[in-house]
Write an enzyme that holds these catalytic residues in place. Structure first.
Site, PDB file in Angstrom:
ATOM      1  N   LYS A 295       0.794  -1.226   0.000  1.00  0.00           N
ATOM      2  CA  LYS A 295       0.000   0.000   0.000  1.00  0.00           C
ATOM      3  C   LYS A 295       0.831   1.284   0.000  1.00  0.00           C
ATOM      4  O   LYS A 295       0.362   2.327  -0.444  1.00  0.00           O
ATOM      5  CB  LYS A 295      -0.969   0.016   1.182  1.00  0.00           C
ATOM      6  CG  LYS A 295      -2.000  -1.092   1.152  1.00  0.00           C
ATOM      7  CD  LYS A 295      -3.023  -0.868   0.074  1.00  0.00           C
ATOM      8  CE  LYS A 295      -4.122  -1.895   0.159  1.00  0.00           C
ATOM      9  NZ  LYS A 295      -5.402  -1.412  -0.290  1.00  0.00           N
TER      10      LYS A 295
ATOM     11  N   ASP B 145      -8.771   0.560   6.851  1.00  0.00           N
ATOM     12  CA  ASP B 145      -8.892  -0.591   7.744  1.00  0.00           C
ATOM     13  C   ASP B 145      -7.504  -0.946   8.268  1.00  0.00           C
ATOM     14  O   ASP B 145      -7.367  -1.818   9.104  1.00  0.00           O
ATOM     15  CB  ASP B 145      -9.474  -1.796   7.002  1.00  0.00           C
ATOM     16  CG  ASP B 145     -10.963  -1.663   6.764  1.00  0.00           C
ATOM     17  OD1 ASP B 145     -11.630  -0.953   7.535  1.00  0.00           O
ATOM     18  OD2 ASP B 145     -11.451  -2.272   5.808  1.00  0.00           O
TER      19      ASP B 145
END
Length: 193
Positions: A51, A97
């Site tokens: 990410k 999240d």
């Protein structure tokens, strides 16, 4: 062309390195295939996830847009003292999240600016929420706020914070009128391929 820009940008980062393909011989044999490989992103930028690729690329493109720099901004251009002075005043926000928020927090720290991260964990155990929040703070966020909201409502909250406070939203989901930054995030992810 857009993915090539992300590839060039990432390769200029001092802590960039290719990640390995791990061969899964047992699974390949079980499935009757010549080979099964998994891309191991567990060491990427010390974040244990891919990410960060999207976070740093999108955040850097957002900085370039804000400061009127070329769309395919180079690391060298971002590190110019006059640019760094302006970037230090920028604030970014996102909802996550976990891994996306860590990537954005890390990217903000690398650029020398602030990141606020909203987490939606209404049902998870407190220890898990704390661990994820702490990992995001450790990556560089100035705030990791747990919200008792579902994901979509938490995203709306972060977007509202950005609008009210003049921050920049770096979100990995899109909606009509908010497509550019999510596109940059996905372009950033393509480097892993």
């Amino acid at each position: 062309p857009a993915t090539q820009g992300a590839w060039r940008f990432h390769h200029a980062l001092e802590d960039y390195g290719p990640t390995p393909l791990v061969r899964l011989n047992g699974l390949a044999e079980e499935l009757g295939l010549g080979g099964v490989f998994v891309k191991d992103e567990s060491h990427r930028f010390g974040l244990n996830a891919f990410k960060g690729l999207g976070g740093i690329y999108a955040l850097s493109r957002a900085v370039a847009r804000e400061l009127g720099l070329p769309a395919e901004v180079t690391l060298e251009e971002l590190q110019a003292p006059s640019v760094q002075k302006e970037v230090r005043n920028m604030v970014f926000v996102t909802t996550t999240d976990g891994n996306h928020g860590r990537g954005v927090a890390w990217a903000a720290r690398k650029r020398g600016c602030e990141a606020h991260v909203c987490l939606r964990f209404p049902r998870l155990h407190t220890a898990i929420r704390y661990g994820v929040s702490q990992a995001i703070l450790d990556a560089g966020a100035v705030e990791a706020r747990v919200l008792p909201l579902g994901y979509d409502d938490a995203v709306r909250y972060a977007a509202q914070q950005a609008q009210e406070k003049g921050w920049t939203l770096i979100q990995d989901t899109s909606w009509p009128g908010y497509e550019e930054i999510p596109t940059w995030i996905v372009q950033g992810y393509t480097t892993l391929a």
